[in-house]
Design an enzyme around this catalytic site. Structure first.
Site, PDB file in Angstrom:
ATOM      1  N   GLY A  55      -4.369   4.846  -3.308  1.00  0.00           N
ATOM      2  CA  GLY A  55      -3.908   6.211  -3.505  1.00  0.00           C
ATOM      3  C   GLY A  55      -4.799   7.032  -4.397  1.00  0.00           C
ATOM      4  O   GLY A  55      -4.972   8.245  -4.192  1.00  0.00           O
TER       5      GLY A  55
ATOM      6  N   THR B 228      -1.395   2.545  -9.616  1.00  0.00           N
ATOM      7  CA  THR B 228      -0.806   2.464 -10.942  1.00  0.00           C
ATOM      8  C   THR B 228      -1.786   1.824 -11.924  1.00  0.00           C
ATOM      9  O   THR B 228      -1.893   2.234 -13.081  1.00  0.00           O
ATOM     10  CB  THR B 228       0.501   1.650 -10.892  1.00  0.00           C
ATOM     11  OG1 THR B 228       1.406   2.284  -9.989  1.00  0.00           O
ATOM     12  CG2 THR B 228       1.137   1.556 -12.253  1.00  0.00           C
TER      13      THR B 228
ATOM     14  N   ARG C 240       6.645   0.824   1.318  1.00  0.00           N
ATOM     15  CA  ARG C 240       6.688   1.361   2.675  1.00  0.00           C
ATOM     16  C   ARG C 240       6.532   0.228   3.656  1.00  0.00           C
ATOM     17  O   ARG C 240       6.080  -0.876   3.311  1.00  0.00           O
ATOM     18  CB  ARG C 240       5.583   2.394   2.889  1.00  0.00           C
ATOM     19  CG  ARG C 240       4.157   1.862   2.808  1.00  0.00           C
ATOM     20  CD  ARG C 240       3.589   1.982   1.434  1.00  0.00           C
ATOM     21  NE  ARG C 240       2.218   1.529   1.340  1.00  0.00           N
ATOM     22  CZ  ARG C 240       1.149   2.255   1.613  1.00  0.00           C
ATOM     23  NH1 ARG C 240       1.296   3.499   2.032  1.00  0.00           N
ATOM     24  NH2 ARG C 240      -0.063   1.768   1.470  1.00  0.00           N
TER      25      ARG C 240
ATOM     26  N   ASP D 229      -1.224  -7.417  -3.589  1.00  0.00           N
ATOM     27  CA  ASP D 229      -1.670  -6.199  -2.921  1.00  0.00           C
ATOM     28  C   ASP D 229      -3.155  -5.935  -3.122  1.00  0.00           C
ATOM     29  O   ASP D 229      -3.825  -5.397  -2.227  1.00  0.00           O
ATOM     30  CB  ASP D 229      -0.824  -4.990  -3.330  1.00  0.00           C
ATOM     31  CG  ASP D 229      -0.685  -4.792  -4.831  1.00  0.00           C
ATOM     32  OD1 ASP D 229      -1.395  -5.456  -5.608  1.00  0.00           O
ATOM     33  OD2 ASP D 229       0.164  -3.965  -5.234  1.00  0.00           O
TER      34      ASP D 229
END
Length: 478
Positions: free
Chosen positions: A405, A262, A21, A240
């Site tokens: 997330g 993940t 994104r 990240d």
């Protein structure tokens, strides 16, 4: 927190292993807001020689997203920063990409690379030099199995490759470079004797830059397409997780973090490495953090297990399954989520059932029980990793922060609190993008201070949720 000017707008290109994104960020002394202006899918592409990433498509998506960000903040974008997953890279010759980068889950290369590297440099010696945990897909191992290496004159990790396409500048951002297994853990520079021992030409590796450095400005044609001529591209924590850790609202030495997506990256932030045999045996790594900090952590399986399970079932309704799983009162198996069989794509329910059969544990009886089993197994693994980190670093962890997330998974966060016996603070969800824009905002002069000040801004402005530990549910274990 003081700063020379008012809030600024910046764009964060945030690329994950399953999606990407572009976020428009507004950051100032009491302002920290994100708006998603573009979202796009990402994932492995199967080629005749294995799994690849379509980074050319990611570049197009990033440019489209930057155009949307520029349109949403006309004339006011201060910069753009890029972060992505680690270890994967593109090989270039004369500025041209030789082929789409391999995917770190490519099984063939993951089998060959470690054997080739350890024949030249024993694993213990490699750890002493780089402080990096053993993962079969670390860049150092991928390079050993890369047949195109002799054709290349430059190697760029994924975020550095995208920055090159945007600016024409070839650099290696230090936090991501620290995941290659080729950076000295003591000096923070490329380990040239190690490169020589492995037969890797020094010219392949670009000069290192730190987060907050201006890499360059958009190439004229890119600036025209985006609608922001001369827009600076600023290095952030381009791994990240490095950006995510900036966005963890922790204080002091008694906090640990789990950056949960993940993968579940479980660890502490340190000022100095812990290069002990025990740390190596526990597979703890030392990766670069923003402001010279060390991310002392280990990779644990993450929500990949849940997403692959749903993909196998042909379903996309995780939330109702989690709600039903929360009502499971009977025992569920707690299996080893770190078993290598769970790393590649495939039929996770069948693999879990096989693990249970091999360990004489009763497998989950239905889909809902299987989801609860996965959640409890992940939580048990994170709790174990936290206890190990605590012991290795001589710390006393009293609180755990879950960001990313996975922080939205209430059942998993509560299970972690229960199994660790520690309060779990869930959030922010967008820790990676927040860390990205915070570094840019500081570079632009909109905010100032060290990581404590940046994290205090996160705590003041973002939604957080507290999970207190409860009594453990019953479970079957091997």
């Amino acid at each position: 927190m003081t700063a020379g000017g008012g809030p600024v707008h910046v764009a964060a290109v945030d690329l994950g292993a399953s999606s990407g994104r572009v976020m428009l960020g507004e950051v100032g002394s009491d302002v920290l807001r994100l708006t998603a202006v573009a979202r796009f899918a990402n994932g492995p592409v199967t080629g005749p020689d294995g799994l690849h990433w379509d980074v050319s498509a990611l570049h197009r998506h990033a440019v489209d997203g930057l155009r949307a960000a520029a349109a949403a903040a006309p004339g006011s974008l201060a910069s753009v920063g890029i972060d992505s997953w680690a270890v994967d890279y593109g090989l270039l010759r004369d500025g041209r990409l030789l082929a789409e980068p391999f995917h770190y889950r490519d099984e063939h290369r993951n089998e060959a690379g470690p054997r080739l590297v350890h024949a030249r440099v024993p694993a213990a010696d490699l750890y002493a030099r780089t402080g990096l945990q053993f993962l079969p897909f670390n860049t150092v191992y991928q390079l050993a199995a890369d047949e195109r290496l002799t054709e290349a004159d430059r190697l760029l990790l994924v975020p550095d490759l995208l920055a090159f396409w945007l600016t024409g500048a070839e650099v290696a951002e230090r936090t991501n470079a620290s995941t290659t297994g080729l950076l000295s853990v003591t000096t923070g520079t490329w380990d040239e004797p190690l490169l020589t021992a492995l037969g890797l030409p020094r010219k392949l590796f670009a000069d290192l830059v730190d987060p907050g450095t201006t890499i360059g400005t958009l190439l004229p044609e890119v600036g025209e397409t985006v609608g922001a001529p001369g827009l600076p591209v600023v290095a952030v924590g381009s791994h990240d997780t490095a950006s995510a850790v900036v966005g963890v609202p922790m204080t002091g030495d008694e906090s640990a973090y789990v950056s949960l997506g993940t993968w579940g990256l479980v660890g502490l932030e340190l000022d100095a490495p812990v290069l002990t045999d025990a740390a190596r045996a526990a597979n703890f790594t030392h990766e670069g953090g923003v402001d010279g900090r060390i991310r002392f952590l280990t990779n644990v399986m993450g929500t990949w297990l849940l997403s692959e399970t749903l993909r196998t079932w042909g379903r996309d309704d995780l939330e109702p399954l989690l709600a039903a799983a929360a009502d499971v009162t009977g025992p569920v198996p707690v299996f080893d989520v770190q078993d290598p069989r769970f790393v590649p794509p495939g039929d996770m329910p069948a693999r879990i059932a096989a693990w249970c059969a091999e360990h004489e544990v009763e497998a989950p009886a239905d889909d809902v029980s299987l989801v609860r089993s996965i959640v409890e197994s992940l939580a048990a693994a994170y709790a174990d990793a936290l206890r190990t980190a605590d012991s290795l670093a001589g710390r006393t962890v009293r609180q755990v922060h879950v960001v990313g997330g996975g922080s939205q998974n209430v059942l998993l966060c509560q299970a972690l609190a229960d199994r660790s016996g520690l309060p779990v603070v869930a959030g922010p969800v967008e820790a990676t993008a927040l860390g990205n824009v915070l570094v840019q905002g500081r570079a632009a002069g909109a905010i100032s201070g060290g990581l404590d000040e940046l994290r205090a801004l996160v705590a003041r402005t973002q939604d957080l949720r507290l999970h207190e530990p409860r009594t453990l549910p019953p479970a079957n274990t091997a």
